[in-house]
Structures are given as structure tokens and as C-alpha cells.
Enzyme design. Structure first.
Site, PDB file in Angstrom:
ATOM      1  N   GLU A   1      10.893   1.473   9.688  1.00 38.46           N
ATOM      2  CA  GLU A   1      11.891   2.497   9.358  1.00 38.46           C
ATOM      3  C   GLU A   1      11.200   3.830   9.583  1.00 38.46           C
ATOM      4  OE1 GLU A   1      13.748   5.070   8.360  1.00 38.46           O
ATOM      5  OE2 GLU A   1      13.902   4.652   6.213  1.00 38.46           O
TER       6      GLU A   1
ATOM      7  N   LYS B   1       0.858  -1.193   0.000  1.00 33.88           N
ATOM      8  CA  LYS B   1       0.000   0.000   0.000  1.00 33.88           C
ATOM      9  C   LYS B   1       0.892   1.241   0.000  1.00 33.88           C
ATOM     10  CE  LYS B   1      -1.741   2.813   2.792  1.00 33.88           C
ATOM     11  NZ  LYS B   1      -1.660   4.058   2.006  1.00 33.88           N
TER      12      LYS B   1
ATOM     13  N   CYS C   1      14.089  10.784   5.732  1.00 27.65           N
ATOM     14  CA  CYS C   1      14.135  10.341   7.139  1.00 27.65           C
ATOM     15  C   CYS C   1      15.505  10.585   7.753  1.00 27.65           C
ATOM     16  CB  CYS C   1      13.758   8.871   7.220  1.00 27.65           C
ATOM     17  SG  CYS C   1      14.650   7.842   6.076  1.00 27.65           S
TER      18      CYS C   1
ATOM     19  N   GLU D   1      11.349  16.116  14.391  1.00 32.65           N
ATOM     20  CA  GLU D   1      11.523  15.990  12.942  1.00 32.65           C
ATOM     21  C   GLU D   1      10.577  16.968  12.236  1.00 32.65           C
ATOM     22  OE1 GLU D   1      10.177  12.264  11.066  1.00 32.65           O
ATOM     23  OE2 GLU D   1      12.089  12.286  10.014  1.00 32.65           O
TER      24      GLU D   1
HETATM   25  P1  TAP Z   1       2.449   8.369   7.968  1.00 30.92           P
HETATM   26  O1  TAP Z   1       1.106   8.799   8.429  1.00 30.92           O
HETATM   27  O2  TAP Z   1       3.304   7.600   8.884  1.00 30.92           O
HETATM   28  O3  TAP Z   1       2.191   7.546   6.611  1.00 30.92           O
HETATM   29  C1  TAP Z   1       3.032   6.555   6.111  1.00 30.92           C
HETATM   30  C2  TAP Z   1       2.201   5.455   5.471  1.00 30.92           C
HETATM   31  O4  TAP Z   1       1.403   4.831   6.471  1.00 30.92           O
HETATM   32  C3  TAP Z   1       1.234   5.947   4.404  1.00 30.92           C
HETATM   33  O5  TAP Z   1       1.123   4.973   3.388  1.00 30.92           O
HETATM   34  C4  TAP Z   1      -0.060   6.045   5.177  1.00 30.92           C
HETATM   35  O6  TAP Z   1      -1.206   6.009   4.358  1.00 30.92           O
HETATM   36  C5  TAP Z   1       0.054   4.801   6.036  1.00 30.92           C
HETATM   37  N1  TAP Z   1      -0.840   4.752   7.190  1.00 30.92           N
HETATM   38  C6  TAP Z   1      -1.357   5.769   7.907  1.00 30.92           C
HETATM   39  N2  TAP Z   1      -2.159   5.271   8.876  1.00 30.92           N
HETATM   40  C7  TAP Z   1      -2.147   3.927   8.771  1.00 30.92           C
HETATM   41  C8  TAP Z   1      -2.771   2.863   9.483  1.00 30.92           C
HETATM   42  N3  TAP Z   1      -3.587   3.076  10.510  1.00 30.92           N
HETATM   43  N4  TAP Z   1      -2.538   1.606   9.091  1.00 30.92           N
HETATM   44  C9  TAP Z   1      -1.711   1.345   8.064  1.00 30.92           C
HETATM   45  N5  TAP Z   1      -1.102   2.308   7.343  1.00 30.92           N
HETATM   46  C10 TAP Z   1      -1.302   3.590   7.699  1.00 30.92           C
HETATM   47  O7  TAP Z   1       3.257   9.604   7.479  1.00 30.92           O
HETATM   48  P2  TAP Z   1       2.664  10.959   6.857  1.00 30.92           P
HETATM   49  O8  TAP Z   1       1.379  11.359   7.514  1.00 30.92           O
HETATM   50  O9  TAP Z   1       2.640  10.784   5.415  1.00 30.92           O
HETATM   51  O10 TAP Z   1       3.767  11.983   7.301  1.00 30.92           O
HETATM   52  C11 TAP Z   1       3.726  12.508   8.606  1.00 30.92           C
HETATM   53  C12 TAP Z   1       5.121  12.716   9.116  1.00 30.92           C
HETATM   54  O11 TAP Z   1       5.776  11.461   9.151  1.00 30.92           O
HETATM   55  C13 TAP Z   1       6.011  13.584   8.254  1.00 30.92           C
HETATM   56  O12 TAP Z   1       5.844  14.931   8.496  1.00 30.92           O
HETATM   57  C14 TAP Z   1       7.351  13.080   8.641  1.00 30.92           C
HETATM   58  O13 TAP Z   1       7.784  13.694   9.824  1.00 30.92           O
HETATM   59  C15 TAP Z   1       7.135  11.619   8.901  1.00 30.92           C
HETATM   60  N6  TAP Z   1       7.500  10.785   7.743  1.00 30.92           N
HETATM   61  C16 TAP Z   1       8.592  10.008   7.862  1.00 30.92           C
HETATM   62  C17 TAP Z   1       8.975   9.240   6.797  1.00 30.92           C
HETATM   63  C18 TAP Z   1      10.178   8.393   6.913  1.00 30.92           C
HETATM   64  S1  TAP Z   1      10.897   7.886   5.578  1.00 30.92           S
HETATM   65  N7  TAP Z   1      10.631   8.009   8.051  1.00 30.92           N
HETATM   66  C19 TAP Z   1       8.268   9.257   5.613  1.00 30.92           C
HETATM   67  C20 TAP Z   1       7.124  10.047   5.512  1.00 30.92           C
HETATM   68  C21 TAP Z   1       6.756  10.805   6.599  1.00 30.92           C
HETATM   69  P3  TAP Z   1      -1.835   7.344   3.700  1.00 30.92           P
HETATM   70  O14 TAP Z   1      -0.832   8.413   3.792  1.00 30.92           O
HETATM   71  O15 TAP Z   1      -2.117   6.912   2.313  1.00 30.92           O
HETATM   72  O16 TAP Z   1      -3.087   7.642   4.458  1.00 30.92           O
END
Ligand code: TAP
Length: 491
Positions: free
Chosen positions: A252, A177, A286, A385
Site C-alpha cells: 500500500e 515492525k 496516502c 506526493e
Molecule cells: P518509508 O521509508 O517507506 O518507511 C515505511 C516503513 O518501512 C517504516 O517502518 C520504515 O522503517 C520501513 N523501512 C524502511 N526501509 C526498509 C527496508 N529496507 N526494509 C524494510 N523496511 C524498511 O517511508 P518514510 O521514510 O517514513 O516516508 C517517506 C515518504 O514516504 C513520505 O514522505 C511519504 O511520501 C511516503 N509515505 C507514504 C505512506 C503511505 S501510507 N503510503 C506512509 C508513510 C510515508 P523506519 O522508518 O523505522 O526506518
């Protein structure tokens, strides 16, 4: 462009017909329609992956057979590299040269795990010496089962590859996903898997939201392992859900990665590596170099050079030639980064460069490359972060102080040390509590090398042979080989 789900080797409309518009972050305009699957679609995908694993023989293929598919996928990605890279720019906003780099790396990841799949054939079933020679023991590595892979939006195809390639190499089947806002290159990966004639059900891609499709995957009783990259908040939630039925889990998560620059370092090189570390991919990385510690004698000079070079960065649509900083991925991320900078101001920090939307853009989620100083050690901007192009810089006096401040974080993904003094480089890199330490550089990432964090930055390692281990179970097969009876009960 209108996408579909990829389930059991076939394209499918979501059961409930859901879809969303996909927004180009550079223009804020919709350019595609993404199929949105929910719990029912996730269930169909998991059941297809389960059948492919339990009944259709994918885990029984040899590593050499699986390597053929992985190499086909790598070749097809390379053949379409330019188109996929452009799609990634439209979807995520990153500059095109960076996207080309990502897509090339994704292809390389499939090739690399093809090699490891082949090596698994040779290294499996190893004899193990045990303390009683009436027994012969061998150790087998077997695929773990059905993998639920959940990835974020910062490296859409590359993060897909980091999970799908080792999982398939191991003999697992996968339900992937991608992040809802950047799913298009994962859909391309599905098309490539189909073209590569990967057997039905081995790779399934369900686009949809985390709260519905994602939640359905992570709680599905037929999923054996969850592989996640994203925020600490969702990582923690996934770990808690996995605990309910003891699913395997690798995480990660984020970071607040420090770079420690000593007075003997090459200032120009240090400035270049800071910029590479924090402005690449708009800082949505990250392992981004978001905390910089500079030894006091060179602090003013380094800051002056960093500020001057930062002001020169060309901001613009990632499709345009010469752009080094594209828009952030979404309006939400823009608001998050802006709020973090406002909070820094409220907490007394100085925004030396940048700090908001560039004046020349009235559309697009653009954010200036930003340098912040004078923050306190307990400030939010120093500790949390941000996931944007925002670097915090502080002076330090002694090596001990630098190590202590660098380690004073709940994160421990990456760190960097800049010095010409090799014994000091060794001392400091050993003392830094991080899964990755770069010396006189920042961010080089190799498919062969382990990637992952200490502390709240994650659990387990991706890439390299460690990435393959994530998808393997360990089985001992012990045989009684003596001609004498065992003779405990029956003499
Ligand atoms: P997350 O909410 O952690 O999203 C990452 C993935 O998890 C997306 O595919 C998201 O789906 C999915 N997800 C969300 N809730 C879930 C659940 N209950 N069950 C299964 N999967 C679920 O990150 P974000 O909201 O995109 O970003 C928020 C913050 O996270 C950023 O500002 C940043 O600080 C951090 N972030 C860190 C990384 C790395 S590489 N460490 C990457 C991205 C973001 P959907 O987004 O499709 O709803």
C-alpha cells in the site's frame, strides 16, 4: 517510559541493547526511550513466529477460536482508548480527536476480522463441480504462514491493526515492525496481545530501523509473506527482495489523489471535503486530496472560499482543545514538505495560503495549511506526493479534460468527484483510474470496503474480505471417488 521488544510472548531487551529517544513533534522534546532491535532480534522474532505456525497449532485453530482472541484485543483497545490515543498524539502529533477516531477504528478492525474468521469456518472446504464426475474436488483456504508486516508513521496503531487483525484471523503468525519514529502504540498492542493471552509467538513486535530490523525481516528465508505500507521507493525494494524467494507481497504505497469539482457542485461542501481530504492528519495520508481540479465557472469563487477557510484553521499541539492541525511527524518530514513548497515556488507556482512554519511557533514541526495555484501540469508539486498539508488547485473546462488530467499520474490510489449530476458522477467515477473513488465526499474509510491502489499506488487490497485473502493460500483437494479403476496403464 522505556520500551522493550515483544518476542515469543515475552518482553525482551534488544540483543545488542540498542535504544533511541522518542521525540514529541509538538515540543521537540524526548519523552520516552524506544528499544531498537536489529538483525538478531528480527531473527529471534521470525523463528518464534515460525515455531508458532509450524509446531504450536495456531493455523489449526478454528476461526471461532481465533475470533475469541481478536475480540479480546478489540475490547482491551477500547478499554484503554483514551490512554492509547494520547500516546499516539505524543508520538505522531495528530490532534487528539483524530487519534481517538484512529484507535476506535483499530478496535473495530479486530472485531470485524473476528467475524470474518468465524465465517471462514463455514465457507471453507467448498465443493467445486469439475468436468469429470469420477472426481470430487474441494477448495480449502489455509493460512499463508509467517507474515512480516512493515508499517509507516502516519497511522501507527491503525496500520498495525489493518495488517495484524486479518493475518491473525486467517491463522497466520506475525512479526510486526512499526516505523521507528512512532512505535509506542504498537508496543501497547503487544501488551494487549499478552493480556488477551494470545499464544506465544503468534504476534511479535520488533521496534527498530527499516534498514536493520526491517531489512532482516523482509529478507528472512522463514518469512512467507510481506505486507507493507509506506513509500513507493521502499515498496519497490520490498517487492524486489520478495522476488528472490517468491515471498507473497502486498503493498500500500503513496498517491497524488485528485478531486474533480464540476460547476454544479455545492461549493461549501466541496471546500469542506477538500479540507478534510488534505488537512486531516496534517496531510500525511496516502489518499490525501492533494490535486484539486475545479471547473472554470466556479474556480475563483471556490478558491476564495478555500483560502478563507484555510486561513481560519487552528494550528497547535494536538493535545490542546480545538486544534485542527498538529505538527508534522518529524523534523525530516518538515524539511521534505518545506522543500516541496520551495520547489513549487521555483517552478513558478503561486503559494496562495501558507507555505511554511507558522510565525507563532518557534518549536515543534508545525507547517501552515497551504494552498498552491498556477502550477504547470508537469511541475513537481502537481505530480509528486508531498505528504503534508499542501493542496494544489487548477481550473479545467471540460469533463474529458478533467478525467485526462486526473488520470495523468503514476499513482492511482484514490480520487473524488463532486457533482449533482448522477450520470456524470457515474461516468467520471468509472473513468478514473484509481482503486477508490469518492462521490460528493472524500476520505471516508470503511473496514468492510477494499482499500488499495492502481498503478504505482500499490499491489493488492487491504480491508474487507480482500484483506483476509491477503493472508490465505488456496488449496484444491481432489479425490478419486469412482469404483471403476482409472485404467490408463493397468487395465
Ligand atoms: P518509508 O521509508 O517507506 O518507511 C515505511 C516503513 O518501512 C517504516 O517502518 C520504515 O522503517 C520501513 N523501512 C524502511 N526501509 C526498509 C527496508 N529496507 N526494509 C524494510 N523496511 C524498511 O517511508 P518514510 O521514510 O517514513 O516516508 C517517506 C515518504 O514516504 C513520505 O514522505 C511519504 O511520501 C511516503 N509515505 C507514504 C505512506 C503511505 S501510507 N503510503 C506512509 C508513510 C510515508 P523506519 O522508518 O523505522 O526506518
Amino acid at each position: 517510559m522505556r520500551t522493550q521488544l515483544y518476542i515469543d510472548g515475552k518482553w525482551a531487551e534488544p540483543v545488542d541493547g540498542g535504544s533511541i529517544e522518542v521525540i514529541n513533534p509538538a515540543t521537540e522534546e524526548a519523552f520516552a526511550t524506544l528499544a531498537i532491535g536489529n538483525e538478531k532480534d528480527a531473527d529471534l522474532a521470525v523463528k518464534a513466529a515460525r515455531r508458532a505456525f509450524d509446531k504450536d497449532g495456531w493455523p489449526q485453530t478454528t476461526g471461532k477460536q481465533r475470533a475469541v482472541y481478536l475480540r479480546r484485543i478489540a475490547t482491551l483497545i477500547r478499554e484503554r482508548l483514551e490512554d492509547i490515543a494520547k500516546l499516539e498524539v505524543l508520538d505522531n502529533g495528530k490532534p487528539l480527536p483524530e487519534a481517538r477516531w484512529d484507535i476506535g477504528d483499530a478496535a473495530g478492525c479486530f472485531d470485524y476480522y473476528a467475524d470474518l474468521a468465524e465465517q471462514l469456518d463455514d465457507s471453507n472446504n467448498q465443493e467445486l463441480a469439475v468436468s469429470d464426475d469420477r472426481f470430487r474436488c474441494k477448495v480449502r483456504r489455509e493460512p499463508l504462514g509467517v507474515v512480516g508486516a512493515i508499517i509507516p508513521w502516519n497511522y501507527p496503531l491503525l496500520m498495525s491493526a489493518w495488517k495484524v487483525a486479518p493475518a491473525l484471523a486467517a491463522g497466520c503468525t506475525v512479526v510486526l515492525k512499526p516505523a521507528e519514529i512512532t512505535s509506542l502504540t504498537a508496543v501497547e498492542l503487544a501488551a494487549i496481545a499478552q493480556q488477551a493471552e494470545l499464544p506465544a509467538g503468534v504476534l511479535n513486535i520488533v521496534t527498530g530501523s527499516g534498514s536493520r530490523a526491517g531489512q532482516a525481516i523482509i529478507t528472512h528465508p522463514q518469512v512467507d509473506k510481506l505486507a507493507f505500507t509506506g513509500s513507493g521507493r521502499i515498496g519497490s525494494h520490498i517487492m524486489a527482495e520478495a522476488a528472490k524467494d517468491i515471498k507473497r507481497v502486498s503493498l500500500e504505497l503513496g498517491g497524488k489523489s485528485p478531486m474533480v469539482i464540476f460547476e454544479d457542485a455545492d461549493i461549501e461542501a466541496a471546500v469542506e471535503w477538500i479540507m478534510f481530504g488534505i488537512f486531516w492528519n496534517q496531510g500525511q495520508v496516502c489518499s490525501a486530496t492533494s490535486r484539486v481540479l475545479v471547473q472554470r465557472p466556479i474556480y475563483d469563487k471556490l478558491l476564495e472560499r478555500l483560502a478563507a477557510e484555510t486561513r481560519k484553521i487552528t494550528i497547535g499541539n494536538g493535545m490542546d482543545e480545538g486544534v485542527l492541525l498538529g505538527p508534522l511527524v518529524s523534523r525530516a518530514q518538515h524539511e521534505t514538505v518545506q522543500a516541496a513548497v520551495e520547489r513549487a515556488r521555483e517552478e513558478g507556482a503561486t503559494v496562495l495560503v501558507g507555505g511554511g512554519r507558522p510565525a507563532s511557533f518557534d518549536k515543534g514541526y508545525y507547517f501552515e495549511p497551504t494552498v498552491i495555484t498556477d502550477m504547470s501540469l508537469d511541475s513537481t508539486v502537481w505530480n509528486e506526493e508531498i505528504f503534508g498539508p499542501v493542496v494544489c488547485v487548477r481550473p479545467f473546462d471540460t469533463e474529458e479534460e478533467a478525467v485526462e488530467v486526473a488520470n495523468d499520474s503514476r499513482f492511482g490510489l484514490a480520487a473524488a468527484v463532486m457533482t449533482k449530476d448522477q450520470p456524470r458522477a457515474d461516468r467520471v467515477s468509472n473513468a478514473l483510474r484509481a482503486g477508490i473513488v469518492w462521490v460528493n465526499c472524500s476520505q471516508p474509510t470503511f473496514t468492510e470496503a477494499p482499500w488499495g491502489g492502481y498503478k504505482q499506488s500499490g499491489l493488492g487490497r487491504e480491508l474487507g474480505k480482500w484483506g483476509l485473502e491477503n493472508y490465505l493460500e488456496i488449496k484444491q483437494v481432489t479425490s478419486f471417488v469412482s469404483s471403476d479403476p482409472w485404467g490408463w496403464y493397468i487395465k
